[in-house]
Design a protein around this motif. Structure first.
Motif, PDB file in Angstrom:
ATOM      1  N   ARG A   1     -17.559  74.372  31.185  1.00 14.56           N
ATOM      2  CA  ARG A   1     -16.249  73.763  31.013  1.00 14.56           C
ATOM      3  C   ARG A   1     -16.226  72.335  31.569  1.00 14.56           C
ATOM      4  NH1 ARG A   1     -13.077  78.573  33.878  1.00 14.56           N
ATOM      5  NH2 ARG A   1     -15.133  78.683  34.907  1.00 14.56           N
TER       6      ARG A   1
ATOM      7  N   ALA B   1     -20.399  78.827  29.966  1.00 18.84           N
ATOM      8  CA  ALA B   1     -19.121  78.268  29.507  1.00 18.84           C
ATOM      9  C   ALA B   1     -19.151  76.737  29.521  1.00 18.84           C
ATOM     10  CB  ALA B   1     -17.985  78.780  30.392  1.00 18.84           C
TER      11      ALA B   1
ATOM     12  N   ASP C   1     -21.163  77.823  36.203  1.00 18.51           N
ATOM     13  CA  ASP C   1     -20.325  77.927  35.008  1.00 18.51           C
ATOM     14  C   ASP C   1     -21.133  78.060  33.722  1.00 18.51           C
ATOM     15  OD1 ASP C   1     -17.670  78.091  34.046  1.00 18.51           O
ATOM     16  OD2 ASP C   1     -17.789  76.044  33.289  1.00 18.51           O
TER      17      ASP C   1
END
Length: 476
Positions: A430, A428, A425
């Motif tokens: 997250r 990003a 990920d």
């Protein structure tokens, strides 16, 4: 986003213990719910029996005897011929204050049976199928020369007595060498035992030369031992079904688990086989325990899960061709849980799948300065790359965000991993628990991630969201 390269040498000077390589045991080697573990295993040598025989003699759990003799412990086997009857694991349900022994022959805890009368009063028997209780807790008391005494504390009618376990080598017949908690004096040779770790040494099978391929990977902290999580209250069948459904959603080829309970491995394996259209004997779920140091010793015992679910730790689900898996203990804060990683080989894919769970860090937690987390990250970055011919696909609950740093440092805790590998990920990043990212999937720098997905909180029975993605590995 490529994070800056940092020198790892200063972080790698750390004491790390490597636990024995484990080959797949036969169905006869252990109880079906405890045969998937890469935890430490020991033989128990009796000093008195060894002195008399002139060679090391080990304690057996005689699991084929009948009636109330079934599983009795007896010092009677040449240690050079030790098998599953002579192999034990150590466990603790009180952070190492006491230890319990579990037989590899039947998967049952050893009890000191104080309801028996006469010469069987206090007899030790591998017979407890439930959680560790008063009859199963022993003190491991260091003695001279590397020997230990096993001490049992018995309270009845408000009176407390302490008994050392003896191997009664002067008895005859079937009671020769019987182990019994019965001595109240200073330990002598009858009361001395040595724990010898069973550490077979081998390398994984040779990795195959493979074309470029894509794999679906999933990591999830399943919160199986945390009473605040819905998953904790699930039955075994409910747990296996819920976890297997996430694997189906991801069409997973490799699954990494944290906060996992040992006895859930086999039921989950069966659910994966049923739900992922592979059929019987197509998946293996392997387990490795988190540990506590036993009070006053340099020996370690496996942390137990509640609800009679065996030991507590991490797990990996891989194709059933897996025959080699290795638990790797991570340097952890003194007096706290010793965290672990677990790697399992898939030779035909030339993939080494590894699941890790780092110590908790920050003010008020096990590793307040996050120094041990930094060491764990540096070590893991090197460890997963050491298996010749294998490409690592790894991750887990690393208990740190991508940017958090140890006190007094400018280098992020997880920098060694980002320096050498690609994360599913990135950039990003997250959140995977509440508003922060703690869960990760990594692959070699030459690999490519796609479709990285963070699970929803809706209907999630864990306090962590599952993370899944597709990794394309180059030909090898």
């Amino acid at each position: 986003m490529k994070r800056r390269v940092q020198t790892l040498a200063a972080l790698l000077g750390v004491l790390l213990a490597f636990v024995g390589v484990v080959s797949v045991p036969s169905a006869q080697a252990a109880d079906i719910l405890t045969q998937k573990s890469a935890g430490r295993k020991f033989t128990l040598q009796s000093k008195a029996a060894s002195d008399r025989a002139g060679k090391p003699v080990c304690v057996s759990a005689e699991v084929e005897d009948a009636g109330n003799q079934n599983g009795k412990l007896r010092a009677r086997t040449d240690c050079s011929a030790a098998g599953s009857w002579e192999t034990f694991t150590l466990h603790t349900d009180d952070s190492g204050a006491h230890t319990a022994l579990r037989s590899e022959a039947n998967g049952l805890y050893v009890s000191a049976e104080f309801h028996d009368a006469d010469n069987h009063f206090g007899m030790l028997r591998a017979r407890q199928d439930g959680s560790i209780g008063g009859w199963e807790r022993f003190d491991l008391v260091p003695q001279a020369g590397g020997w230990y005494a096993l001490r049992y504390t018995f309270t009845e009618g408000g009176v407390t007595s302490r008994y050392y376990v003896s191997s009664e080598i002067n008895d005859s017949g079937t009671d020769e060498g019987l182990l019994r908690a019965r001595s109240t004096t200073t330990p002598g040779s009858w009361e001395l035992f040595r724990l010898a770790e069973v550490t077979p040494s081998s390398a994984p099978p040779a990795a195959a030369a493979t074309p470029a391929r894509s794999l679906h990977a999933l990591t999830w902290n399943v919160c199986a031992n945390n009473g605040s999580c819905p998953m904790y209250a699930y039955t075994t069948d409910q747990f296996a079904a819920a976890v297997a459904q996430r694997a189906v959603d991801a069409q997973a080829d490799v699954v990494l688990f944290q906060e996992f309970c040992e006895k859930l491995a086999k039921p989950l394996e069966q659910q994966l086989e049923a739900r992922l259209d592979g059929g019987a004997d197509t998946w293996d779920v392997r387990f490795a325990p988190i540990q506590y140091q036993i009070a006053g010793t340099d020996t370690w015992a496996q942390k137990t899960c509640a609800k009679n679910r065996g030991a507590y730790g991490v797990a990996v689900a891989v194709p059933a061709e897996n025959t080699w898996y290795r638990a790797v203990e991570l340097a952890s804060p003194q007096g706290k849980e010793r965290r672990t990683a677990l790697c399992a080989a898939v030779p035909s894919w030339s993939v080494m799948a590894c699941s890790a769970h780092f110590s908790t860090g920050g003010a008020g937690y096990d590793d307040p300065e996050r120094d041990d987390q930094s060491r764990q990250a540096a070590f893991l970055a090197t460890e997963v790359a050491r298996y010749s011919g294998y490409r690592p696909v790894f991750g887990g609950d690393l208990n740190a965000t991508p940017t958090v740093t140890p006190t007094g440092s400018t280098v992020p805790v997880l920098q060694p991993l980002y320096d050498a590998y690609k994360e599913c990920d990135e950039p990003a990043d997250r959140p995977t628990k509440g508003s922060i990212k703690l869960d990760y999937l990594f692959a070699p720098g030459s690999a490519t991630w796609s479709g990285c997905t963070i699970g929803s909180d809706t209907g999630n029975p864990s306090d962590h969201r599952p993370v899944r993605g597709t990794v394309t590995l180059p030909a090898r």
